[in-house]
Design an enzyme around this catalytic site. Sequence first.
Site, short mmCIF file in Angstrom:
data_model
loop_
_atom_site.label_atom_id
_atom_site.label_comp_id
_atom_site.label_asym_id
_atom_site.label_seq_id
_atom_site.Cartn_x
_atom_site.Cartn_y
_atom_site.Cartn_z
N SER A 90 -19.14 -18.22 36.66
CA SER A 90 -19.64 -17.07 37.41
C SER A 90 -21.17 -17.11 37.43
CB SER A 90 -19.14 -15.76 36.79
OG SER A 90 -19.64 -15.59 35.49
N ILE A 110 -23.90 -14.89 37.02
CA ILE A 110 -24.76 -14.39 35.95
C ILE A 110 -24.52 -15.18 34.66
CG2 ILE A 110 -25.28 -12.40 34.47
CD1 ILE A 110 -24.75 -10.60 36.90
N CYS A 111 -23.27 -15.44 34.34
CA CYS A 111 -22.96 -16.18 33.11
C CYS A 111 -23.55 -17.59 33.15
CB CYS A 111 -21.46 -16.25 32.87
SG CYS A 111 -20.71 -14.63 32.60
N THR A 112 -23.45 -18.25 34.28
CA THR A 112 -24.04 -19.59 34.42
C THR A 112 -25.54 -19.52 34.22
OG1 THR A 112 -22.26 -20.34 35.87
CG2 THR A 112 -24.34 -21.57 35.95
N LEU A 148 -26.32 -18.85 30.39
CA LEU A 148 -26.07 -19.97 29.50
C LEU A 148 -26.93 -21.18 29.82
CD1 LEU A 148 -23.84 -18.08 28.55
CD2 LEU A 148 -22.44 -20.08 28.16
#
Length: 157
Positions: free
Chosen positions: A48, A50-52, A55
């Site tokens: 996704s 934001i998560c990408t 991280l």
Amino acid sequence: MTASEARPLQAGDPAPDLTLPDTHGTPVHLADLRGEPVLLVFFPFAFSGICTGELCELRDNIEEFETAGVRLLAISTDPVFALKAWHEQEGFGFDLLSDFWPHGEAARAYGVFDAESGHALRGSFLVDADGIVRWGVVNPRGRRRDIEGYREALAEV
């Protein structure tokens, strides 16, 4: 328990132990990491936006965590095979752990499981060498965590 009923862990709380598989299916036991500080980064979904972004920002600044002697573990309710594919695509320099089954058990223990949608919230916890939470942050849906917050937490180690 819904996310609104759960209380995220606070500084001073003992960190619940967890055992979760990494992207190779190898169990990682938090208790085995005592003696070194660990940053647990719960995130909603692999692949996704934001998560990408979050991280990848951690990946690009991993030397700051290594210099501080902090082990970084990122955790989601995604299955191992999805995390492995994402790890290979993005080249993360830290472990991704699957909280898929029992579904969200680790996220629940840390007070960051959203039972209504079935995934972890964006919660991060710095656990010291003795297994005590020293810092934490939980962001609402759609709001990414700031790298500066991590830097402030690392300064406390």
